[in-house]
Design an enzyme around this catalytic site. Structure first.
Site, PDB file in Angstrom:
ATOM      1  CG  ASP A  15      36.706  28.432  37.616  1.00 44.03           C
ATOM      2  OD1 ASP A  15      35.675  28.926  36.729  1.00 44.03           O
ATOM      3  OD2 ASP A  15      37.898  28.395  37.603  1.00 44.03           O
TER       4      ASP A  15
ATOM      5  CE1 TYR B 219      34.834  39.635  40.836  1.00 49.08           C
ATOM      6  CE2 TYR B 219      33.984  38.543  38.987  1.00 49.08           C
ATOM      7  CZ  TYR B 219      34.871  38.513  40.257  1.00 49.08           C
ATOM      8  OH  TYR B 219      35.363  37.438  40.702  1.00 49.08           O
TER       9      TYR B 219
ATOM     10  CG  ASP C 184      32.022  29.831  54.563  1.00 50.45           C
ATOM     11  OD1 ASP C 184      30.733  29.720  54.413  1.00 50.45           O
ATOM     12  OD2 ASP C 184      32.568  30.135  55.663  1.00 50.45           O
TER      13      ASP C 184
ATOM     14  CG  ASP D  30      34.453  34.562  38.652  1.00 52.86           C
ATOM     15  OD1 ASP D  30      34.570  33.629  37.779  1.00 52.86           O
ATOM     16  OD2 ASP D  30      35.342  35.116  38.767  1.00 52.86           O
TER      17      ASP D  30
ATOM     18  CE  LYS E 259      32.027  34.179  55.625  1.00 51.11           C
ATOM     19  NZ  LYS E 259      32.007  32.890  56.430  1.00 51.11           N
TER      20      LYS E 259
END
Ligand code: IPM
Ligand code: MN
Length: 347
Positions: free
Chosen positions: A246, A135, A218, A242, A185
């Site tokens: 959630d 970001y 993941d 982020d 990742k």
């Protein structure tokens, strides 16, 4: 009497209701604990943008710099202002300008709140890198609107940025159950994420008392659902953090309970406290927004300001309230009723 100066940015939609609710609770808790909070409200929001063409004045961050902390409700009203404009005009520049590089989000079930999982006794602290990574805002578009159009968005990972967020994660783990999950990742992203893994391994030598495990994002997403009790502190990049937070919000019963703190650990500028949820335009006029996420964020603010007893008081009152079944079913209790019950439980 000791006093802390707080900048209040209610923002848009339900941000206004939940900020007012949290402020009532925090002021009462301060009174019980023998200190004062002085609040200065700023109208910066999408409405302000419609009037002035800016989300905040040009010198907005300089105005905020003088405060001890910032309490923010929610930013965004996509029907009027594109999210990419409103967020890059208010929330994201504050996080960057004040080097609030650690975004801390606790995920556990409050008493009386039913989550979607069978597991009930998890207590996860997610730490999201908050100033760079995916970001950073580095990128551009060329040949706009044509078939040759290209959009590039570059992730920026600096050694200083990765080291400081990982160190922060190790320190948090040290103050809790001494387990750190470092999330990347690196099987697919062979530069930035391998770099992150390397720095994790390097720093682990400084924290032999912390058990650190590197996970792919993941797999960690699945683990948060299948075995959330196995996790303690989770540290991740901006985008991964982020998304994972959630999931954290979902497993703790919903966004109505998900609190967050944008921390400047060096204290060279104010930190900012806000719920994870957004402005919720669909329910903004109904008076039923759950203020608990913002009140919990406010407790994190008190803690950051050194008011540990008051922070504890607020959390005890929130817990006593949800234990009575107030604020535990979406839409059942009004924002005002939940707030009144929490204020009444404060001692
Ligand atoms: C959050 C929000 C913001 C973010 C958006 C609104 C830019 O989703 O705080 O999690 O991703 O930082
Ligand atoms: Mn988010």
């Amino acid at each position: 009497m000791k006093s802390h100066s707080i900048a209040l940015i209610p923002g848009d939609g339900i941000g206004r209701d939940v900020t007012a609710a949290a402020w009532t609770v925090l002021e009462t808790a301060a009174k019980h604990s023998g200190f004062a909070l002085t609040g200065t409200e700023f109208p910066w929001s999408c409405r302000y943008f419609k009037e002035t063409g800016r989300m905040m004045p040009e010198d907005g961050t300089e105005t905020l710099r003088g405060f001890d902390a910032i309490l923010l409700g929610a930013v965004g009203w996509p029907a009027e202002v594109p999210d990419s404009v409103s967020l890059h005009g208010l929330l994201l520049p504050i996080r960057k300008a004040f080097v609030q590089y650690a975004n801390i989000r606790p995920h556990r079930l409050l008493p009386g709140v039913k989550g979607p999982l069978r597991a009930e006794s998890f207590d996860i602290l997610c730490i999201r890198e908050n100033t760079e990574g995916e970001y950073s805002g580095a990128g551009g578009r060329v040949h706009q609107g044509t078939m040759d159009e290209v959009a590039v968005e570059t992730s920026i990972f600096t050694r200083a940025g990765v080291e400081r967020i990982l160190r922060f994660g190790f320190e948090q783990a040290r103050s809790r159950r001494r387990k750190l999950a470092s999330v990347t990742k690196s099987n697919a992203q062979k530069y930035s994420m391998v770099f992150w893994d390397e720095i994790t391994r390097k720093l682990a030598a400084d924290y032999p008392d912390v058990e650190v495990t590197s996970y792919h994002v993941d797999a960690l997403a699945a683990r948060m659902i299948m075995a959330p009790e196995s996790l303690d502190v989770v540290v991740a990049s901006n985008l991964f953090g982020d998304i994972l937070t959630d999931i954290g919000a979902a497993i703790q019963g919903g966004l109505g309970y998900a609190a967050s703190a944008n921390i400047n650990p060096d204290r060279s500028a104010p930190s900012m406290f806000e719920p994870v949820h957004g402005s919720a335009p669909d329910i903004a006029h109904l008076g039923i927004a759950n203020p608990i996420a913002t009140i919990w964020s406010g407790a994190m603010m008190l803690d950051h300001l050194g008011e540990k007893a008051a922070a504890g008081r607020v959390m005890k009152s929130v817990e006593a309230t949800t234990a009575r079944g107030i604020g535990t079913t979406p839409g059942k209790d009004s924002t005002k009723a939940i707030t009144a019950a929490i204020v009444a439980a404060l001692t």
